[in-house]
Design a protein around this motif. Structure first.
Motif, PDB file in Angstrom:
ATOM      1  N   UNK A 254       0.944  -1.156   0.059  1.00 12.10           N
ATOM      2  CA  UNK A 254      -0.132   0.198   0.064  1.00 12.10           C
ATOM      3  C   UNK A 254       0.670   1.239   0.045  1.00 12.10           C
TER       4      UNK A 254
ATOM      5  N   UNK B 287       0.875   3.994  -3.237  1.00 10.42           N
ATOM      6  CA  UNK B 287       0.536   5.615  -3.036  1.00 10.42           C
ATOM      7  C   UNK B 287       1.728   6.431  -3.186  1.00 10.42           C
ATOM      8  N   UNK B 288       2.837   5.895  -3.087  1.00  6.53           N
ATOM      9  CA  UNK B 288       4.182   6.801  -2.812  1.00  6.53           C
ATOM     10  C   UNK B 288       4.017   7.993  -4.072  1.00  6.53           C
ATOM     11  N   UNK B 289       4.347   9.024  -3.807  1.00  7.57           N
ATOM     12  CA  UNK B 289       4.696  10.152  -4.594  1.00  7.57           C
ATOM     13  C   UNK B 289       5.841  10.826  -4.683  1.00  7.57           C
TER      14      UNK B 289
ATOM     15  N   UNK C 187       0.222   8.079  -8.892  1.00  8.34           N
ATOM     16  CA  UNK C 187       0.257   9.281  -7.886  1.00  8.34           C
ATOM     17  C   UNK C 187       0.862  10.437  -8.757  1.00  8.34           C
TER      18      UNK C 187
ATOM     19  N   UNK D   5      -8.192   9.212  -8.539  1.00 11.33           N
ATOM     20  CA  UNK D   5      -7.840   9.446  -7.291  1.00 11.33           C
ATOM     21  C   UNK D   5      -8.755   8.483  -6.519  1.00 11.33           C
TER      22      UNK D   5
ATOM     23  N   UNK E 172      -8.052   5.151  -4.384  1.00 13.95           N
ATOM     24  CA  UNK E 172      -8.263   4.963  -3.016  1.00 13.95           C
ATOM     25  C   UNK E 172      -8.958   3.729  -2.402  1.00 13.95           C
TER      26      UNK E 172
ATOM     27  N   UNK F   2      -7.160   0.734  -2.790  1.00 12.93           N
ATOM     28  CA  UNK F   2      -6.430   0.498  -1.346  1.00 12.93           C
ATOM     29  C   UNK F   2      -7.135  -0.029  -0.266  1.00 12.93           C
TER      30      UNK F   2
END
Lengths: 268, 300
Positions: free
Chosen positions: A201, A205-207, A221, A240, A244, A247
């Motif tokens: 996860x 989500x890492x930007x 992202x 987005x 979400x 996840x």
């Protein structure tokens, strides 16, 4: 008097917690609304709801390749970080060795580090090595930050591990690998699964790390950010929201697995 | 102690090389290699670039302090970015400590069987890209957005203009970094033995006194970790000022990014990054040196 003020304090804590939880999910709901409203520009109250932007997002070839990149990175990061962090956690919490205290602190440093700066530093380093940034370098960057986190998650489980079980197995003549497979791993499964869930996860989500180290290979992202800064389209909130939701589903499924494992290891 | 070290040295030399490595070091080996190659080496590269000729790429071939003197030049405005970033980070730490404490307390003492579920509600946002969440606030605060449009719909004259102000940046930081304060704090509060609190109460201590003399000092390691984390992350924040702040304030991380991208001045960017890293990791190492992680993580 004492009890009345106590009740008041309890009520305050409850109301405050509910308020903060609502505040946490408010912007996520706003995004969901924007992605589901008809028309190019968002306005509230939403006049007409439609799945137009969801359909467009799902049909977009560009977005399919983003999903593939993000999935691929997250998958490799999960596998690699769980293996590295499993042994790292044993060194963190189980074994008594001379460098342990230093190791415990050194491994926290990447977590306590601004990610944009870490991303840029890695970019410089890859450049010095003559490596072109791509999804592979993004995997390395994610690992630097995620392995320490997963190590901590697994280490918490290792602390509650009774090491006499391993010693007993050794006294009965079990080999090192046999002990690992039959004693250590089964007890640590809940921690390992939680660690894997975190790894996946967090990578998904890492930007900031992907921004600098993924090169031409974009991730979800990264794409969302570039569209937020210039060229807004309702595909931004739609994608987005989808990201979400995926996840959330994964967290729910993974959480269920971890809970079942905990229950079983408690019974065993 | 001296004797054992001496003996180890003798035996270590005579025994085969591999078994002499302790199990802990062997298990830690892969992670150590990752940290050396993926964390230390990049930092050293940044340091090398920081001393290279400005606007050049001849790293390792030139050595100059020109980048640092450019930063400390008072005609430059870079110091303002530093000041803003550190002020934001400090404000984030102070406000989050107040915001998170009641929740951390509730998770440990009040929510009972619900606390697992409530904990997950606070963990989940970590897994959603911060851009997505910050953008949700833009949709909330923007003209004709949820707040403004909602108030107009109810007959008011519309929402306040909060977007693209320093306040909005601080708000975004509080929002994004809340879990990083909450969970270490909650670990800290979990370390307070209940019977100690009960004993103090039986001896007639007031609630304030129990909190100040027993609960707070015992929970302090966790609270410190939370404060350290939020300060460090806040000092390096960039997305909040870009998405919610609309360039009303330039943070230091943004200055660093600009130096690397548009300005193509890698040495200057590296010097800025090195200064930020020095401040941040100086503090991190100072606080970490005071903590016993075995106690904080092991006692659950």
């Amino acid at each position: 008097m004492e009890t009345r003020s106590h009740i008041r304090a309890q009520a305050f804590v409850k109301v405050w917690t509910v308020f903060v939880v609502l505040a946490i999910y408010l912007p996520i709901l706003c995004g969901a609304l924007a992605g589901l409203s008809k028309g190019r520009y968002f306005g509230f109250p939403v006049r007409v709801f439609s799945t137009e932007w969801w359909d467009k997002t799902l049909a977009s070839l560009e977005i399919q390749s983003l999903v593939q990149n993000s999935l691929l990175i997250a998958f490799i990061v999960t596998l690699a970080s769980v293996v590295l962090a499993f042994f790292g956690a044993l060194a963190f919490a189980r074994y008594d060795w001379k460098g342990r205290k230093t190791f415990q602190k050194a491994i926290l440093l990447p977590v306590f580090f601004p990610q944009p700066v870490l991303g840029l530093a890695l970019l410089l380093w890859f450049n010095a090595l003559g490596i072109n940034p791509s999804w592979q370098t993004a995997v390395v960057a994610h690992l630097v930050w995620i392995v320490p986190v997963v190590t901590l998650v697994i280490a918490i489980q290792v602390y509650s591990f009774d090491s006499t079980l391993e010693e007993a197995a050794r006294d009965f003549g079990a080999s090192r690998w046999f002990i690992l497979r039959e004693v250590t791993l089964p007890i640590l499964w809940p921690g390992i699964w939680s660690g894997a869930l975190f790894a996946f996860l967090l990578s998904w989500g890492n930007f900031p790390l992907s921004l600098y180290t993924a090169g031409v290979d974009s991730t979800i992202p990264k794409w969302l950010y570039s569209k937020m800064v210039a060229g807004y389209s309702p595909m931004v909130p739609a994608l987005g929201t989808m990201s979400t939701l995926s996840a959330a589903v994964l967290l729910l499924a993974g959480g269920l697995v971890v809970m079942l494992l905990r229950r079983r290891s408690m019974r065993g | 102690m001296a004797v054992t070290i001496h003996e180890e040295a003798i035996h270590g030399r005579s025994a085969a090389a591999l078994p002499a490595i302790p199990a802990g070091l062997r298990a830690a080996g892969p992670v150590i290699v990752l940290l050396l190659l993926g964390f230390l080496a990049p930092l050293l590269t940044v340091a090398a670039y920081a001393f290279a000729t400005p606007k050049s790429f001849d790293v390792f071939r030139s050595f100059t302090f020109a980048n640092f003197s450019a930063i400390f030049d008072t005609s430059n405005t870079v110091w303002m970015s530093f000041a803003w970033s550190l002020a934001f980070a400090l404000a984030t730490v102070a406000l989050l400590a107040v915001i998170a404490y009641p929740i951390a307390y509730g998770l440990n003492r009040m929510f009972g069987k619900w606390s697992g579920f409530i904990g997950v509600l606070f963990v989940f946002p970590l897994f959603v890209s911060e851009n997505v969440r910050l953008y949700g606030w833009v949709l909330f605060f923007i003209k004709n957005g949820v707040l403004d449009g909602g108030l107009k719909w109810l007959g008011f004259s519309g929402g306040p203009e909060v977007l693209y102000t320093p306040g909005a940046i601080l708000f975004g930081m509080l929002y994004v970094y809340l879990p990083f304060m909450l969970f270490p704090m909650s670990l800290g509060i979990a370390m307070i033995p209940r019977d100690l609190v009960d004993a103090a109460r039986d001896l007639g201590a007031s609630r304030l006194m129990i909190w100040r003399e027993i609960e707070l000092p015992l929970a302090m390691p966790g609270i410190l970790i939370g404060m350290l984390l939020t300060f460090v992350l806040g000092a390096g924040a960039i997305a909040e000022s870009k998405i919610l702040g609309g360039q009303s304030v330039i943070t230091i991380a943004q200055d660093i990014e600009v130096a690397f991208t548009y300005a193509q001045n890698w040495p200057l960017g590296s010097a800025l990054a090195l200064l930020l890293v020095a401040i941040v990791s100086g503090l991190a190492l100072y606080v970490l040196a005071k903590l016993d992680l075995d106690r904080i993580l092991g006692k659950r």
